[in-house]
Scaffold this motif. Sequence first.
Motif, short mmCIF file in Angstrom:
data_model
loop_
_atom_site.label_atom_id
_atom_site.label_comp_id
_atom_site.label_asym_id
_atom_site.label_seq_id
_atom_site.Cartn_x
_atom_site.Cartn_y
_atom_site.Cartn_z
N LEU A 67 0.79 -1.23 0.00
CA LEU A 67 0.00 0.00 0.00
C LEU A 67 0.83 1.28 0.00
CD1 LEU A 67 -2.85 -1.10 2.44
CD2 LEU A 67 -2.72 -1.35 -0.05
N PRO A 68 1.99 1.34 0.67
CA PRO A 68 2.75 2.60 0.64
C PRO A 68 3.06 3.09 -0.77
CG PRO A 68 3.57 1.21 2.40
CD PRO A 68 2.59 0.38 1.62
N ALA A 69 3.43 2.19 -1.68
CA ALA A 69 3.75 2.61 -3.03
C ALA A 69 2.53 3.21 -3.73
CB ALA A 69 4.30 1.43 -3.83
N ALA A 70 1.36 2.64 -3.45
CA ALA A 70 0.14 3.16 -4.08
C ALA A 70 -0.15 4.59 -3.61
CB ALA A 70 -1.05 2.25 -3.74
N PHE A 71 -0.01 4.84 -2.32
CA PHE A 71 -0.24 6.19 -1.81
C PHE A 71 0.85 7.16 -2.29
CE2 PHE A 71 -3.30 4.41 1.21
CZ PHE A 71 -4.27 5.41 1.19
N ALA A 72 2.08 6.68 -2.39
CA ALA A 72 3.14 7.55 -2.89
C ALA A 72 2.82 8.04 -4.29
CB ALA A 72 4.47 6.81 -2.87
N PHE A 73 2.28 7.14 -5.11
CA PHE A 73 1.88 7.55 -6.45
C PHE A 73 0.69 8.50 -6.40
CE2 PHE A 73 -1.15 6.67 -9.94
CZ PHE A 73 -0.45 7.27 -10.97
N GLN A 74 -0.36 8.11 -5.70
CA GLN A 74 -1.58 8.93 -5.70
C GLN A 74 -1.32 10.34 -5.20
OE1 GLN A 74 -4.22 8.97 -2.61
NE2 GLN A 74 -6.10 9.19 -3.81
N LEU A 75 -0.47 10.49 -4.21
CA LEU A 75 -0.28 11.79 -3.58
C LEU A 75 0.85 12.61 -4.22
CD1 LEU A 75 -0.93 10.66 0.09
CD2 LEU A 75 -2.30 12.31 -1.22
N ALA A 129 -5.95 3.81 16.11
CA ALA A 129 -5.21 3.96 17.37
C ALA A 129 -3.85 3.27 17.29
CB ALA A 129 -6.03 3.41 18.53
N ALA A 130 -3.83 2.04 16.78
CA ALA A 130 -2.57 1.31 16.71
C ALA A 130 -1.60 1.99 15.76
CB ALA A 130 -2.83 -0.13 16.28
N GLN A 131 -2.10 2.49 14.64
CA GLN A 131 -1.20 3.12 13.69
C GLN A 131 -0.79 4.52 14.12
OE1 GLN A 131 -1.96 2.68 9.54
NE2 GLN A 131 -2.47 0.51 9.70
N ARG A 132 -1.62 5.20 14.86
CA ARG A 132 -1.18 6.49 15.43
C ARG A 132 0.00 6.29 16.36
NH1 ARG A 132 -4.43 11.34 15.67
NH2 ARG A 132 -2.83 12.10 17.09
N ALA A 133 0.01 5.16 17.07
CA ALA A 133 1.09 4.88 18.02
C ALA A 133 2.36 4.36 17.36
CB ALA A 133 0.59 3.87 19.06
N ASP A 134 2.30 4.08 16.07
CA ASP A 134 3.42 3.49 15.35
C ASP A 134 3.89 4.46 14.26
OD1 ASP A 134 5.21 2.03 13.87
OD2 ASP A 134 3.77 0.50 13.21
N GLY A 135 5.02 5.11 14.50
CA GLY A 135 5.52 6.09 13.55
C GLY A 135 5.87 5.53 12.19
N GLY A 136 6.02 4.20 12.10
CA GLY A 136 6.34 3.58 10.84
C GLY A 136 5.13 3.04 10.10
N SER A 137 3.94 3.39 10.55
CA SER A 137 2.71 2.84 9.98
C SER A 137 2.33 3.51 8.67
CB SER A 137 1.56 3.00 10.97
OG SER A 137 1.24 4.37 11.14
N LEU A 138 1.39 2.87 7.98
CA LEU A 138 0.83 3.47 6.76
C LEU A 138 0.19 4.80 7.07
CD1 LEU A 138 0.06 3.19 3.73
CD2 LEU A 138 -2.04 2.07 4.50
N LEU A 139 -0.53 4.91 8.17
CA LEU A 139 -1.22 6.15 8.52
C LEU A 139 -0.23 7.30 8.64
CD1 LEU A 139 -3.79 7.64 9.42
CD2 LEU A 139 -3.31 6.87 11.77
N HIS A 140 0.89 7.08 9.29
CA HIS A 140 1.88 8.16 9.41
C HIS A 140 2.50 8.49 8.06
CE1 HIS A 140 2.43 9.27 13.67
NE2 HIS A 140 1.91 8.08 13.92
N LEU A 141 2.69 7.47 7.22
CA LEU A 141 3.22 7.74 5.89
C LEU A 141 2.26 8.60 5.08
CD1 LEU A 141 5.17 7.37 3.50
CD2 LEU A 141 3.92 5.26 2.96
N VAL A 142 0.98 8.25 5.08
CA VAL A 142 0.00 9.04 4.34
C VAL A 142 -0.01 10.48 4.84
CG1 VAL A 142 -2.45 9.30 3.82
CG2 VAL A 142 -1.41 7.03 3.77
#
Length: 528
Positions: free
Chosen positions: A346-354, A429-442
């Motif tokens: 998923l990170p590559a997909a968001f990198a393209f879209q954004l 909640a779990a991804q907010r707590a994880d700086g390496g998550s998809l949520l933080h990347l987006v």
Amino acid sequence: MSSFRPVPSWLADAVLYQIYPQSFADSNGDGIGDFQGVTEHLDHLAWLGVNTVWLNPCFASPFRDAGYDVSDYLTLAPRYGTDEDLARLVETARGRGIRVMLDLVAGHTSDQHPWFLAAADDPGNDRYIWAEGRPPRFVPSPGSRPGSYLPNFFDSQPALNFGYARSDPAEPWRQPIDAPGPQANRMALRGVMDHWLRLGLAGFRVDMAHSLVKDDPELAETSKLWAELRRWLDDTHPDAALLAEWGDPSVSVPAGFHSDFFLQFGGPSDGLPLRSLWNNNQGTVADHWTQRHCFFDAEGGGTAETFVQAWSEVSSVIGDRGHITLPTANHDFSRLACGPRTAEQLPAAFAFQLTWPTLPAIYYGDEIGMRFVPDLPDHEGSQLSERYNRAGSRTPMQWDDSPNAGFSTAPADQLYLPIDPDPNRPTVAAQRADGGSLLHLVRRLIALRKATPELGAGSQVEVLHTGYPLTYLRGGRYLIVVNPRRAEATLPLPRPELAAVRRAEGMGVTVDATGITAAGFAFGVFSL
């Protein structure tokens, strides 16, 4: 030369976020999301960097098609809340720098709408399309009026009469576009828009915007209808935006829409540009689709050329008259996380879209990688065919690890749709707590886009390679490399000066004098 005002300046910087309101957040424990639930989670959207929200239909409805069967355009569905609740949402969102748009169903109503109930008993009422007997596709009259009516989608969604572009002696029910019924519907549509815009809404996404005038070659008369509405909008609400569910920006934007989506349908190739990116033939699959591979596929069987060529052709037509919107998914189409596509893809997909020069539209939950949930029952008209059940993209938002993933305090069997049963489902909640998550990347990608004009919708793009890795320059100053396949991808350095780039975001990509190397599922955004 366009006769319209320029596109509202705020739209060029929009990061859209689509909310399916019944599945976002339930504030009162009845199992259905509501306006107050959205209001209570605006901090999440503001933190993420979203600045424009689009709500799926929230008007009064019998919900045979999840609200796309409107029974009163000026009354909100009680399950979502009151006028005051929506006003509070709009005002609170404005305080966080977020605009709110509504979904407008322009081409049809519910068969429970007072307009239709009146027409079903009055042979002189031409607000809908009626015929004697029962021609193909027509549905028998439910009232004392003899004959049958034309539906626009489901049988319970009678088509509003905006006229026919062409007459046909064999079909005497066809009325011209300037007949009283079609003209009354044009004025009614204007009145609905005016009502909500005066209450502070920022504009509309218009459902099935192409469907208004019937038998309309090249959609010429439908385009004229929207051009007329756009000129009225320019005069009365010049800061409002109109987004089309048309799927063909080369037609809809010149017709007056400020933007249109690349969709899973529409345009000369029936939605192939979007499907060539995301559709892995899992989730929502139409029987007539023949596409075998998509670019964002672990096996690397696709190409970005299909999308890039379509985008280039459309962009050359619309110029600066409007925008193309690129969604991660929507309520009618599979999520990015669908079938075999895993979280690491998923990170590559968001990198393209954004970083592509389109307006990005994030479907609720995609920012954490919510998946398409298969094998759900039909709910509110979600099932269109054996392989096309839209419910899998409409499950409740996953906020935390509390019961019902924090969506609702209702018993699980009373939820609008079941929560994803996967015990490893992602949560905010779990991804907010994880700086390496998809949520933080987006979040970082959105912030980078906002801070970097070269990455926005209006800056130029130069495509250097449409295979693996997809490689392009934005504004002459940023190099983007995206490799959505599992295997490593390499590319000879397109230009010597690119060897000196600096990484602004990304992982797994190296650029030096020997070339570009991208690990599997890697991406990189580099400044020159």
